[in-house]
Design a protein around this motif. Structure first.
Motif, PDB file in Angstrom:
ATOM      1  N   GLU A 156       0.836  -1.198   0.000  1.00 22.85           N
ATOM      2  CA  GLU A 156       0.000   0.000   0.000  1.00 22.85           C
ATOM      3  C   GLU A 156       0.872   1.249   0.000  1.00 22.85           C
ATOM      4  O   GLU A 156       1.678   1.443   0.904  1.00 22.85           O
ATOM      5  N   VAL A 157       0.721   2.066  -1.028  1.00 20.16           N
ATOM      6  CA  VAL A 157       1.390   3.361  -1.119  1.00 20.16           C
ATOM      7  C   VAL A 157       0.323   4.428  -1.061  1.00 20.16           C
ATOM      8  O   VAL A 157      -0.568   4.485  -1.916  1.00 20.16           O
ATOM      9  N   VAL A 158       0.365   5.245  -0.014  1.00 21.55           N
ATOM     10  CA  VAL A 158      -0.657   6.265   0.231  1.00 21.55           C
ATOM     11  C   VAL A 158      -2.044   5.620   0.198  1.00 21.55           C
ATOM     12  O   VAL A 158      -2.980   6.135  -0.414  1.00 21.55           O
ATOM     13  N   GLY A 159      -2.159   4.451   0.847  1.00 20.43           N
ATOM     14  CA  GLY A 159      -3.449   3.810   1.036  1.00 20.43           C
ATOM     15  C   GLY A 159      -3.954   2.957  -0.104  1.00 20.43           C
ATOM     16  O   GLY A 159      -5.004   2.325   0.019  1.00 20.43           O
ATOM     17  N   ALA A 160      -3.254   2.890  -1.232  1.00 18.10           N
ATOM     18  CA  ALA A 160      -3.704   2.111  -2.383  1.00 18.10           C
ATOM     19  C   ALA A 160      -2.723   0.977  -2.657  1.00 18.10           C
ATOM     20  O   ALA A 160      -1.505   1.179  -2.654  1.00 18.10           O
ATOM     21  N   ARG A 162      -2.337  -4.578  -7.107  1.00 14.48           N
ATOM     22  CA  ARG A 162      -3.575  -4.882  -7.806  1.00 14.48           C
ATOM     23  C   ARG A 162      -3.997  -3.794  -8.802  1.00 14.48           C
ATOM     24  O   ARG A 162      -5.074  -3.866  -9.377  1.00 14.48           O
ATOM     25  N   MET A 163      -3.151  -2.807  -8.999  1.00 16.62           N
ATOM     26  CA  MET A 163      -3.488  -1.728  -9.928  1.00 16.62           C
ATOM     27  C   MET A 163      -3.220  -2.132 -11.369  1.00 16.62           C
ATOM     28  O   MET A 163      -2.260  -2.838 -11.671  1.00 16.62           O
ATOM     29  N   ARG A 164      -4.069  -1.648 -12.270  1.00 16.96           N
ATOM     30  CA  ARG A 164      -3.796  -1.772 -13.696  1.00 16.96           C
ATOM     31  C   ARG A 164      -2.655  -0.825 -14.064  1.00 16.96           C
ATOM     32  O   ARG A 164      -2.401   0.146 -13.365  1.00 16.96           O
ATOM     33  N   GLN A 165      -2.002  -1.103 -15.188  1.00 20.01           N
ATOM     34  CA  GLN A 165      -0.778  -0.411 -15.539  1.00 20.01           C
ATOM     35  C   GLN A 165      -0.931   1.100 -15.591  1.00 20.01           C
ATOM     36  O   GLN A 165      -0.120   1.845 -15.050  1.00 20.01           O
ATOM     37  N   ARG A 166      -1.972   1.583 -16.255  1.00 13.96           N
ATOM     38  CA  ARG A 166      -2.125   3.029 -16.413  1.00 13.96           C
ATOM     39  C   ARG A 166      -2.371   3.719 -15.069  1.00 13.96           C
ATOM     40  O   ARG A 166      -1.804   4.767 -14.777  1.00 13.96           O
ATOM     41  N   ALA A 167      -3.231   3.101 -14.249  1.00 13.27           N
ATOM     42  CA  ALA A 167      -3.492   3.656 -12.921  1.00 13.27           C
ATOM     43  C   ALA A 167      -2.237   3.623 -12.064  1.00 13.27           C
ATOM     44  O   ALA A 167      -1.958   4.556 -11.296  1.00 13.27           O
ATOM     45  N   LEU A 168      -1.457   2.552 -12.183  1.00 16.18           N
ATOM     46  CA  LEU A 168      -0.214   2.426 -11.438  1.00 16.18           C
ATOM     47  C   LEU A 168       0.770   3.529 -11.828  1.00 16.18           C
ATOM     48  O   LEU A 168       1.400   4.148 -10.956  1.00 16.18           O
ATOM     49  N   GLU A 169       0.891   3.794 -13.108  1.00 16.37           N
ATOM     50  CA  GLU A 169       1.811   4.837 -13.574  1.00 16.37           C
ATOM     51  C   GLU A 169       1.408   6.203 -13.027  1.00 16.37           C
ATOM     52  O   GLU A 169       2.264   6.998 -12.613  1.00 16.37           O
ATOM     53  N   ARG A 170       0.105   6.477 -13.029  1.00 15.24           N
ATOM     54  CA  ARG A 170      -0.368   7.761 -12.480  1.00 15.24           C
ATOM     55  C   ARG A 170      -0.093   7.845 -10.987  1.00 15.24           C
ATOM     56  O   ARG A 170       0.328   8.889 -10.479  1.00 15.24           O
ATOM     57  N   SER A 200       3.653   8.336 -10.324  1.00 11.44           N
ATOM     58  CA  SER A 200       4.083   9.694 -10.654  1.00 11.44           C
ATOM     59  C   SER A 200       3.618  10.701  -9.608  1.00 11.44           C
ATOM     60  O   SER A 200       4.345  11.638  -9.260  1.00 11.44           O
ATOM     61  N   ALA A 201       2.413  10.494  -9.082  1.00 10.55           N
ATOM     62  CA  ALA A 201       1.836  11.445  -8.125  1.00 10.55           C
ATOM     63  C   ALA A 201       2.394  11.292  -6.721  1.00 10.55           C
ATOM     64  O   ALA A 201       2.493  12.282  -5.978  1.00 10.55           O
ATOM     65  N   HIS A 202       2.775  10.076  -6.333  1.00  8.42           N
ATOM     66  CA  HIS A 202       3.059   9.823  -4.917  1.00  8.42           C
ATOM     67  C   HIS A 202       4.455   9.287  -4.615  1.00  8.42           C
ATOM     68  O   HIS A 202       4.838   9.215  -3.446  1.00  8.42           O
ATOM     69  N   MET A 203       5.228   8.883  -5.642  1.00  3.29           N
ATOM     70  CA  MET A 203       6.537   8.292  -5.388  1.00  3.29           C
ATOM     71  C   MET A 203       7.640   9.041  -6.137  1.00  3.29           C
ATOM     72  O   MET A 203       7.455   9.440  -7.288  1.00  3.29           O
TER      73      MET A 203
END
Length: 227
Positions: A63-67, A71-79, A82-85
């Motif tokens: 879990e990074v910032v609660g997510a 289990r994330m799809r690639q596009r959501a993971l990339e966003r 980029s936003a949190h790491m």
């Protein structure tokens, strides 16, 4: 209680029938620095890859910032990444033909920041970190200045979690100490969590908490063992 930008639970990783990581638990709070040590091949970089979502674990939750990035799809993971790491590599991984400002601004531009804001933020952070803004290409900077540029690039999107993979491994002792002064000051100043993966005990000793990969598991190191 501090926010928790990273929570790893029950993490496992197997490759070619070999168990590299098993039942790894790890938490990092906002404003806290954590060092992970271990010999070459112990799985330190694999652990970092799992946190970044670049390596798919065999089991567990990251879990990074609660997510949960597992289990994330690639596009959501990339966003989300980029936003949190923010990531700092041993050799900086900068484009040597670009100026420091261009290298740092590029990370903001790729995250969707407007050009004016991206360059303004890049200049401000580089100035704060003591990197020259005289238009010299990054390839002509000293080792310490290049690594400070890499730190600035990692910070430009104001991440909640900073990850550093052997960030001082290519530096001499004096430059290493200078970069460490900067690196371990960041959690308190920026309110982020910091994970430093290193084989250098001198670097690891600077962290608020120390962990060690022993076999396939993660344990407290030094005086914290058994606590």
């Amino acid at each position: 209680m501090r926010d928790r930008p990273l929570a790893v639970r029950g993490l496992g990783y197997e490759i070619a029938g070999r168990t590299l990581l098993k039942d790894i638990d790890m938490q990092v709070e906002a404003g806290q620095s954590v060092a992970v040590v271990g010999p070459s091949g112990s799985g330190k970089s694999t652990l970092l890859g799992c946190i970044l979502g670049l390596v798919k674990p065999s089991a567990g939750v990251v879990e990074v910032v609660g997510a949960d990035v597992v289990r994330m799809r690639q596009r959501a993971l990339e966003r989300h990444r980029s936003a949190h790491m923010g990531v700092i590599f041993q050799f900086g991984e900068l484009l040597p033909e670009l100026s420091p400002v261009e290298n740092v601004a590029l990370a903001a531009l790729l995250a969707g920041e407007g050009a004016h804001q991206a360059y303004e933020k890049a200049e401000r952070i580089l100035d704060e970190l003591g990197v020259p803004l005289n238009g010299v290409s990054t390839g002509h900077l000293s080792g310490g200045e290049r690594q400070r540029t890499a730190v600035a690039r990692a910070l430009v999107n104001e991440p909640k979690l900073l990850l550093a993979d052997e960030p001082t491994g290519a530096l001499d002792a004096a430059t290493r100490d200078s970069v460490c002064d900067l690196l371990f000051d960041l959690p308190e100043r920026w309110g982020c969590g910091l994970v430093v993966v290193t084989h250098d005990a001198t670097v690891a000793d600077r962290a608020e908490r120390g962990l060690e990969l022993r076999g396939t598991t993660l344990a407290s190191r030094g005086a914290e063992a058994g606590s």
